[in-house]
Design a protein around this motif. Structure first.
Motif, PDB file in Angstrom:
ATOM      1  N   ALA A  14      18.539   0.272  35.032  1.00 45.85           N
ATOM      2  CA  ALA A  14      17.968   0.454  33.700  1.00 45.85           C
ATOM      3  C   ALA A  14      16.623   1.166  33.758  1.00 45.85           C
ATOM      4  N   ASP A  15      16.225   1.762  32.629  1.00 45.92           N
ATOM      5  CA  ASP A  15      14.865   2.275  32.484  1.00 45.92           C
ATOM      6  C   ASP A  15      13.893   1.128  32.241  1.00 45.92           C
ATOM      7  N   LEU A  16      14.267   0.238  31.305  1.00 45.55           N
ATOM      8  CA  LEU A  16      13.431  -0.892  30.927  1.00 45.55           C
ATOM      9  C   LEU A  16      14.256  -2.165  30.976  1.00 45.55           C
ATOM     10  N   VAL A  17      13.568  -3.279  31.167  1.00 49.44           N
ATOM     11  CA  VAL A  17      14.219  -4.586  31.200  1.00 49.44           C
ATOM     12  C   VAL A  17      13.436  -5.533  30.316  1.00 49.44           C
ATOM     13  N   ARG A  18      14.158  -6.336  29.534  1.00 46.36           N
ATOM     14  CA  ARG A  18      13.520  -7.327  28.676  1.00 46.36           C
ATOM     15  C   ARG A  18      13.616  -8.692  29.346  1.00 46.36           C
ATOM     16  N   LEU A  19      12.480  -9.366  29.447  1.00 47.53           N
ATOM     17  CA  LEU A  19      12.380 -10.682  30.077  1.00 47.53           C
ATOM     18  C   LEU A  19      11.860 -11.707  29.085  1.00 47.53           C
ATOM     19  N   ARG A  20      12.311 -12.934  29.256  1.00 42.84           N
ATOM     20  CA  ARG A  20      11.734 -14.049  28.509  1.00 42.84           C
ATOM     21  C   ARG A  20      11.033 -14.958  29.503  1.00 42.84           C
ATOM     22  N   VAL A  21       9.742 -15.188  29.290  1.00 43.48           N
ATOM     23  CA  VAL A  21       8.913 -15.984  30.193  1.00 43.48           C
ATOM     24  C   VAL A  21       8.523 -17.264  29.464  1.00 43.48           C
ATOM     25  N   GLN A  22       8.902 -18.411  30.037  1.00 42.17           N
ATOM     26  CA  GLN A  22       8.569 -19.692  29.400  1.00 42.17           C
ATOM     27  C   GLN A  22       7.851 -20.590  30.390  1.00 42.17           C
ATOM     28  N   LEU A  23       6.769 -21.187  29.927  1.00 41.58           N
ATOM     29  CA  LEU A  23       6.005 -22.126  30.746  1.00 41.58           C
ATOM     30  C   LEU A  23       6.719 -23.468  30.750  1.00 41.58           C
ATOM     31  N   ARG A  24       7.049 -23.952  31.925  1.00 44.71           N
ATOM     32  CA  ARG A  24       7.800 -25.205  32.041  1.00 44.71           C
ATOM     33  C   ARG A  24       6.899 -26.429  31.845  1.00 44.71           C
ATOM     34  N   ASP A  25       7.520 -27.493  31.357  1.00 39.77           N
ATOM     35  CA  ASP A  25       6.888 -28.819  31.271  1.00 39.77           C
ATOM     36  C   ASP A  25       5.655 -28.841  30.386  1.00 39.77           C
ATOM     37  N   VAL A  26       5.629 -27.966  29.383  1.00 41.48           N
ATOM     38  CA  VAL A  26       4.482 -27.910  28.472  1.00 41.48           C
ATOM     39  C   VAL A  26       4.974 -28.007  27.040  1.00 41.48           C
ATOM     40  N   LYS A  27       4.347 -28.883  26.262  1.00 41.04           N
ATOM     41  CA  LYS A  27       4.625 -29.004  24.830  1.00 41.04           C
ATOM     42  C   LYS A  27       3.306 -28.961  24.078  1.00 41.04           C
ATOM     43  N   PRO A  28       3.223 -28.239  22.984  1.00 39.87           N
ATOM     44  CA  PRO A  28       4.245 -27.385  22.388  1.00 39.87           C
ATOM     45  C   PRO A  28       4.671 -26.266  23.339  1.00 39.87           C
ATOM     46  N   THR A  29       5.932 -25.836  23.233  1.00 39.59           N
ATOM     47  CA  THR A  29       6.485 -24.836  24.121  1.00 39.59           C
ATOM     48  C   THR A  29       5.724 -23.518  24.005  1.00 39.59           C
ATOM     49  N   ALA A  30       5.445 -22.916  25.150  1.00 37.83           N
ATOM     50  CA  ALA A  30       4.776 -21.613  25.190  1.00 37.83           C
ATOM     51  C   ALA A  30       5.696 -20.625  25.896  1.00 37.83           C
ATOM     52  N   TRP A  31       6.057 -19.557  25.202  1.00 37.00           N
ATOM     53  CA  TRP A  31       6.921 -18.535  25.807  1.00 37.00           C
ATOM     54  C   TRP A  31       6.549 -17.155  25.291  1.00 37.00           C
ATOM     55  N   ARG A  32       6.928 -16.122  26.073  1.00 35.56           N
ATOM     56  CA  ARG A  32       6.690 -14.742  25.703  1.00 35.56           C
ATOM     57  C   ARG A  32       7.928 -13.912  26.044  1.00 35.56           C
ATOM     58  N   ARG A  33       8.176 -12.901  25.244  1.00 34.46           N
ATOM     59  CA  ARG A  33       9.242 -11.929  25.531  1.00 34.46           C
ATOM     60  C   ARG A  33       8.574 -10.591  25.804  1.00 34.46           C
ATOM     61  N   VAL A  34       8.844 -10.012  26.967  1.00 29.54           N
ATOM     62  CA  VAL A  34       8.178  -8.772  27.362  1.00 29.54           C
ATOM     63  C   VAL A  34       9.205  -7.726  27.780  1.00 29.54           C
TER      64      VAL A  34
END
Length: 227
Positions: A14-34
């Motif tokens: 691929a030229d680009l790849v989409r990732l979802r990054v989530q911090l484990r064991d943390v509430k409220p949930t924190a995640w990013r899509r890059v």
């Protein structure tokens, strides 16, 4: 990606790849899509995770891919291209930041995307949740701080704010400002305000714009250091 079978390798082609990054064991949930270049190196992907999440990149880190740890202190070169791992959509790996606090991020490959001239890469295209403060004791320490900040003390401070508001209205009507201007009362109010300000770091909403500002600055800095 026309003609590629479902589930086939995307990071190698691929030229680009989409990732979802989530911090484990943390509430409220924190995640990013890059969205990242498929050719990005692991050491630069680490900096993307740092900027997207909101970390300060002040501690050691490592990636765990295909059973191997890559990072400055692992003995495995972290400057290898991400594409060489030939990951498929749905595959996951982990990134650990700060070996003392042990912030573990789960990273999932979501999809390949075609090159897009409308936006810079890497870029953040979604997310939610607040990044914990540095050096707060890991997930357990952060949970304790969240509980203290948003639990009973927050309710008590709201009640004190409401009482002060009522007293302020009463003073305005009566013309007697002494209950409001009493130094002890003002000191109490100042402490309440300071506690409330500290709570903002636990409740501040995710800002995609702020994440992309950090990523844009990162991309510019790396261009300046490239040979």
């Amino acid at each position: 990606m026309t003609g590629r079978r479902a589930g086939a390798d995307v990071t190698g082609l691929a030229d680009l790849v989409r990732l979802r990054v989530q911090l484990r064991d943390v509430k409220p949930t924190a995640w990013r899509r890059v969205v990242i270049p498929a050719t990005i190196r692991l050491d630069r992907l680490h900096r993307v995770v740092q900027a997207a999440m909101g970390w300060e990149d002040a501690h050691l880190w490592s990636f765990h891919l295909h059973g191997v740890d890559y990072g400055p202190e692992t003995g495995r070169n972290p400057s290898v291209p991400f594409a060489q791992f030939r990951l498929r959509p749905g595959e996951r790996f982990t990134c650990v930041y700060d070996f003392g606090d042990w912030w573990e991020h789960e990273v999932r490959v979501e999809a390949a995307t075609p090159a897009d001239a409308r936006g810079f890469v890497p870029r953040c295209v979604g997310g939610n949740g607040t990044c914990p403060p540095e050096d707060c004791g890991g997930p357990a320490g952060y949970a304790e701080q969240v509980g203290e900040a948003l639990g009973l003390s927050a309710s008590l401070d709201l009640a004190d704010f409401a009482e002060f508001g009522r007293d302020l209205l009463a003073a305005k009507e009566s013309g007697d400002w002494s209950p409001i201007t009493n130094p002890d009362r003002l000191d109490d109010l100042d402490r309440i305000v300071r506690r409330s300000q500290r709570r903002l770091r636990f409740t501040e909403p995710f800002s995609k714009g702020a994440a992309n500002d950090r990523l844009h600055a990162l991309a510019g800095a790396e261009q300046e250091t490239d040979p």
